[in-house]
Design a protein around this motif. Structure first.
Motif, PDB file in Angstrom:
ATOM      1  N   UNK A 235      -2.761 -14.114  -1.546  1.00  0.00           N
ATOM      2  CA  UNK A 235      -3.318 -12.898  -0.933  1.00  0.00           C
ATOM      3  C   UNK A 235      -2.378 -12.270   0.093  1.00  0.00           C
ATOM      4  N   UNK A 236      -1.687 -13.116   0.866  1.00  0.00           N
ATOM      5  CA  UNK A 236      -0.762 -12.589   1.867  1.00  0.00           C
ATOM      6  C   UNK A 236       0.401 -11.869   1.200  1.00  0.00           C
ATOM      7  N   UNK A 237       0.901 -12.424   0.114  1.00  0.00           N
ATOM      8  CA  UNK A 237       2.026 -11.793  -0.596  1.00  0.00           C
ATOM      9  C   UNK A 237       1.584 -10.475  -1.225  1.00  0.00           C
ATOM     10  N   UNK A 238       0.386 -10.444  -1.780  1.00  0.00           N
ATOM     11  CA  UNK A 238      -0.121  -9.199  -2.368  1.00  0.00           C
ATOM     12  C   UNK A 238      -0.285  -8.134  -1.288  1.00  0.00           C
ATOM     13  N   UNK A 239      -0.843  -8.540  -0.160  1.00  0.00           N
ATOM     14  CA  UNK A 239      -1.027  -7.591   0.949  1.00  0.00           C
ATOM     15  C   UNK A 239       0.320  -7.077   1.447  1.00  0.00           C
ATOM     16  N   UNK A 240       1.302  -7.966   1.560  1.00  0.00           N
ATOM     17  CA  UNK A 240       2.632  -7.554   2.015  1.00  0.00           C
ATOM     18  C   UNK A 240       3.261  -6.570   1.041  1.00  0.00           C
ATOM     19  N   UNK A 241       3.086  -6.847  -0.241  1.00  0.00           N
ATOM     20  CA  UNK A 241       3.662  -5.971  -1.269  1.00  0.00           C
ATOM     21  C   UNK A 241       3.057  -4.576  -1.197  1.00  0.00           C
ATOM     22  N   UNK A 242       1.738  -4.496  -1.085  1.00  0.00           N
ATOM     23  CA  UNK A 242       1.076  -3.189  -0.990  1.00  0.00           C
ATOM     24  C   UNK A 242       1.439  -2.475   0.310  1.00  0.00           C
ATOM     25  N   UNK A 243       1.497  -3.225   1.411  1.00  0.00           N
ATOM     26  CA  UNK A 243       1.849  -2.616   2.692  1.00  0.00           C
ATOM     27  C   UNK A 243       3.256  -2.028   2.640  1.00  0.00           C
ATOM     28  N   UNK A 244       4.170  -2.782   2.033  1.00  0.00           N
ATOM     29  CA  UNK A 244       5.535  -2.294   1.918  1.00  0.00           C
ATOM     30  C   UNK A 244       5.631  -1.038   1.073  1.00  0.00           C
ATOM     31  N   UNK A 245       4.933  -1.040  -0.070  1.00  0.00           N
ATOM     32  CA  UNK A 245       4.987   0.126  -0.954  1.00  0.00           C
ATOM     33  C   UNK A 245       4.344   1.340  -0.283  1.00  0.00           C
ATOM     34  N   UNK A 246       3.257   1.119   0.439  1.00  0.00           N
ATOM     35  CA  UNK A 246       2.620   2.238   1.139  1.00  0.00           C
ATOM     36  C   UNK A 246       3.528   2.812   2.222  1.00  0.00           C
ATOM     37  N   UNK A 247       4.273   1.956   2.900  1.00  0.00           N
ATOM     38  CA  UNK A 247       5.226   2.444   3.896  1.00  0.00           C
ATOM     39  C   UNK A 247       6.284   3.338   3.251  1.00  0.00           C
ATOM     40  N   UNK A 269      11.017   2.858   6.095  1.00  0.00           N
ATOM     41  CA  UNK A 269      11.332   2.473   4.719  1.00  0.00           C
ATOM     42  C   UNK A 269      11.994   1.106   4.622  1.00  0.00           C
ATOM     43  N   UNK A 270      12.786   0.747   5.617  1.00  0.00           N
ATOM     44  CA  UNK A 270      13.452  -0.557   5.566  1.00  0.00           C
ATOM     45  C   UNK A 270      12.421  -1.676   5.635  1.00  0.00           C
ATOM     46  N   UNK A 271      11.474  -1.566   6.557  1.00  0.00           N
ATOM     47  CA  UNK A 271      10.414  -2.574   6.636  1.00  0.00           C
ATOM     48  C   UNK A 271       9.597  -2.593   5.354  1.00  0.00           C
ATOM     49  N   UNK A 272       9.342  -1.420   4.786  1.00  0.00           N
ATOM     50  CA  UNK A 272       8.606  -1.367   3.521  1.00  0.00           C
ATOM     51  C   UNK A 272       9.328  -2.117   2.425  1.00  0.00           C
ATOM     52  N   UNK A 273      10.639  -1.886   2.305  1.00  0.00           N
ATOM     53  CA  UNK A 273      11.413  -2.577   1.270  1.00  0.00           C
ATOM     54  C   UNK A 273      11.463  -4.075   1.531  1.00  0.00           C
ATOM     55  N   UNK A 274      11.605  -4.461   2.792  1.00  0.00           N
ATOM     56  CA  UNK A 274      11.649  -5.889   3.140  1.00  0.00           C
ATOM     57  C   UNK A 274      10.333  -6.570   2.779  1.00  0.00           C
ATOM     58  N   UNK A 275       9.206  -5.933   3.087  1.00  0.00           N
ATOM     59  CA  UNK A 275       7.908  -6.529   2.750  1.00  0.00           C
ATOM     60  C   UNK A 275       7.753  -6.702   1.244  1.00  0.00           C
ATOM     61  N   UNK A 276       8.150  -5.692   0.483  1.00  0.00           N
ATOM     62  CA  UNK A 276       8.047  -5.789  -0.981  1.00  0.00           C
ATOM     63  C   UNK A 276       8.908  -6.922  -1.518  1.00  0.00           C
ATOM     64  N   UNK A 277      10.122  -7.043  -1.010  1.00  0.00           N
ATOM     65  CA  UNK A 277      11.034  -8.075  -1.500  1.00  0.00           C
ATOM     66  C   UNK A 277      10.629  -9.460  -1.008  1.00  0.00           C
ATOM     67  N   UNK A 278      10.059  -9.539   0.191  1.00  0.00           N
ATOM     68  CA  UNK A 278       9.569 -10.825   0.691  1.00  0.00           C
ATOM     69  C   UNK A 278       8.387 -11.311  -0.142  1.00  0.00           C
ATOM     70  N   UNK A 279       7.533 -10.375  -0.540  1.00  0.00           N
ATOM     71  CA  UNK A 279       6.379 -10.750  -1.369  1.00  0.00           C
ATOM     72  C   UNK A 279       6.830 -11.234  -2.727  1.00  0.00           C
ATOM     73  N   UNK A 280       7.910 -10.646  -3.220  1.00  0.00           N
ATOM     74  CA  UNK A 280       8.462 -11.095  -4.489  1.00  0.00           C
ATOM     75  C   UNK A 280       7.730 -10.540  -5.694  1.00  0.00           C
TER      76      UNK A 280
END
Length: 654
Positions: A235-247, A269-280
């Motif tokens: 759930x945390x990874x999914x939330x991070x991925x969505x948060x990053x994409x929304x950013x 945008x940098x934080x957004x990309x980092x969250x998406x890549x961290x979520x994997x």
């Protein structure tokens, strides 16, 4: 890391989509340029992960092999697009864009386009320049500079770690991590400060973007060095991925126009990309589900080609169609761009990238940049030589005709300067012009021992008359001193760098006439110019206000481009007097009336009762639009008239 990560492919597709949509519809996607920042984060991750894995596997980094792989991956298509750009410049684009366009091609082939644009962003002479066909290569320049320096940084950091601490793979890895953190913090701080003080160069500088690559690089260390993030809860990874994409998407759609960038704004945008890549690559209710849709993954595959092709085609298409693009034409053009990108990947990128000839031995990969740069350099140099030869021939032909009699827009004779050369026809205008606020420096011309001494004071609209006044003083044996620079239509205003220091020198110069002028649309407050005049008059200086030249509107400039050098067609590109003279009142005339000073007015040399010429005696009047600077050729042509006017004033005084 697996060969293909859907989260990476999705980010690539989103990033290139944001950039393309921004360029095609900037008013609807005002922050779409942040796609570039997403690309930088992705590059930082992929390259650092690759290099660190190699270091762990082999005990070191084979830098030459790394550079060779980058050359095979990026340069074949880049040089293909540059060659296509040369063709567009020679056969499609207006002649006035050839010289700056060719320079852009050269800087792009050397991967320093970002620094060239950083310089142009503060270059007063480049402010009217049309967008370059290679402008988008600034991001590739920044990336190539990153690829060049980054492995060296990691090798140095790991070497120092081994020397200063006991050699161990984990310590070497931690040393590399520390170096990346230092780069990230230093570059972000520099980005914030530099953007605040000098936003133009800051936007393009590699040093203000390095932290974005470093942000991606830090992700390469997450699985091992930050155990609490490893295999995080779904759930945390999914939330991070969505948060990053929304950013990323939110910044694309909602970023306010004029927001400082990169600065701290780029954290979005940098934080957004980092969250998406961290979520994997989750694929369970997160955005990477979309990457399972083949068209999106495919766009990620060809994103490099889409980025390279879209900009020159977007700039060239309105020229080909002779009208601005409407919505359906933009959509068709995007389809063409995607098609070209797909063909490029199949026919150029992959064949060269995986060709055994270039990969073994690695040095053969460097044949690509060497040959590509040599070909591009030869084409650029050749175009400059041909252009210069034509310009010299045109000038010689016209001068011979003038010696034989008066020339009045003779269609059998060439235009001078040529259409392609007019934008750089400066003469002596900027030899001593302060373009960078370094401080006003006077220049002298003519006979130093002459008893007749003339001074010129003002901004670039005084400087563009230097060829005229110089011709006049040299013909008559007078002496000329110039005090010209940015905002120096008032020497006593702080914005005229060093002007106040030079004012005493001007007053003590024993000048017989002090010519002064400024652009109709000058940024200098008229109150400051008025104060300057008051001080001149109080010092008993023989002030001669020169009425500014007519305003040169953009349609007239473009009309001359479209003339193809045909004299009569170019001469028909006149501007209505209501626009050129009355639309923006002359400041010199206003102040002269207030102070009871007679102006030197040459308006009748340019205009009749209804319109103002853009070609006079086969001479193109203006370099640019809307800045409306005279060409040196036109300025020199005015030398006789302005010399006579000054002489009459001197006789009246004596």
């Amino acid at each position: 890391m697996s060969a293909v990560r859907l989260d990476v492919q999705l980010l690539r597709a989103v990033a290139v989509g944001a950039v393309v949509l921004y360029h095609f519809w900037p008013e609807r996607f005002p922050g779409g340029f942040i796609g570039v920042d997403v690309f930088f984060v992705v590059s930082g991750l992929l390259i650092t992960d690759h290099l660190m894995r190699e270091a762990e596997r082999t005990g070191g980094i084979r830098i030459v092999r790394f550079w060779a792989r980058r050359a095979r991956r990026l340069l074949p298509l880049a040089f293909t697009v540059l060659l296509a750009t040369v063709a567009l410049l020679l056969f499609v684009m207006p002649a006035s864009q050839q010289r700056p366009g060719m320079l852009g091609v050269l800087w792009s082939s050397l991967y320093v386009q970002n620094w060239a644009l950083a310089g142009d962003s503060t270059n007063y002479l480049a402010r009217d320049q049309q967008p370059l066909l290679t402008q988008h290569f600034w991001t590739l320049s920044a990336e190539e500079q990153f690829y060049l320096v980054w492995p060296l940084l990691l090798v140095l950091a790991m070497w120092l770690g081994a020397k200063l601490l006991r050699d161990h793979p984990m310590r070497r890895r931690r040393s590399a991590l520390l170096a990346i953190i230092v780069v990230a913090v230093a570059s972000l701080a520099h980005s914030i400060i530099f953007t605040a003080t000098d936003p133009g160069p800051a936007y393009f500088a590699t040093t203000t973007r390095a932290w974005e690559f470093a942000a991606g690089a830090l992700i390469a260390f997450v699985p091992r060095d930050f155990a609490f993030l490893r295999n995080g809860r779904l759930p945390a990874r999914i939330a991070a991925s969505w948060a990053g994409m929304l950013l990323i998407v939110g910044t694309t759609l909602l970023l306010p126009t004029g927001a400082p960038f990169p600065s701290a704004t780029a954290l979005l945008p940098v934080l957004g990309a980092v969250l998406c890549l961290m979520a994997g690559d989750v694929r369970r209710g997160d955005p990477t589900l979309l990457a399972g849709v083949r068209p999106l993954t495919w766009i990620g595959d060809i994103s490099y080609g889409v980025y390279l092709w879209h900009w020159p085609l977007l700039i060239a298409a309105p020229v080909v169609l002779a009208q601005p693009l409407v919505a359906w034409q933009k959509i068709v053009l995007i389809g063409i761009v995607i098609g070209l990108a797909a063909l490029s990947k199949r026919l150029i990128e992959d064949p060269v990238r995986f060709a055994p000839f270039f990969s073994a031995p690695p040095w053969r990969s460097f044949v690509i940049p060497l040959v590509g740069t040599a070909v591009v350099g030869a084409l650029v140099a050749g175009s400059f030589v041909v252009s210069q030869v034509r310009a010299d021939e045109a000038r010689a032909t016209l001068e011979a005709a003038r010696e034989a009699g008066v020339v009045t827009n003779d269609p059998s004779l060439p235009l001078v300067p040529t259409v392609s050369e007019r934008g750089s026809d400066y003469g002596a205008m900027y030899e001593c012009f302060d373009l960078v606020y370094a401080g006003l420096e006077p220049c002298s011309y003519g006979d130093e021992s002459s008893e007749t001494r003339i001074a010129m004071v003002g901004d670039s609209h005084m400087a563009h008359l230097i060829p005229a006044v110089r011709a006049a003083v040299e013909e008559r044996g007078w002496h000329l001193t110039t005090f010209v620079g940015m905002n120096c239509d008032s020497m006593v205003w702080d914005a005229c760098a060093g002007g106040r220091d030079r004012f005493a020198e001007l007053v003590d110069g024993d000048y017989d006439a002090v010519l002064t002028s400024s652009f109709r649309g000058s940024y200098t407050p008229i109150e400051e110019v008025d104060l300057f005049w008051q001080e001149l008059i109080a010092a008993d200086q023989p002030i001669v206000p020169v009425v500014d030249v007519p305003f040169h509107e953009v349609p007239a400039y473009e009309c001359i481009d479209a003339s193809g050098g045909d004299v009569l067609a170019a001469a028909a590109c006149a501007s209505p007097r209501a626009t050129a003279i009355d639309g923006q009142p002359d400041r010199m005339t206003t102040l002269a009336q207030q102070h009871g000073v007679e102006t030197l007015d040459m308006t009748d040399a340019f205009c009749d009762d209804t319109e103002c010429a853009t070609v006079i005696q086969n001479t193109i009047v203006y370099q640019d639009s809307p800045s409306s600077h005279l060409t040196a050729s036109m300025s020199t042509l005015l030398g006789g008239r302005i010399g006579d006017e000054i002489e009459l004033r001197l006789l009246a005084q004596g």
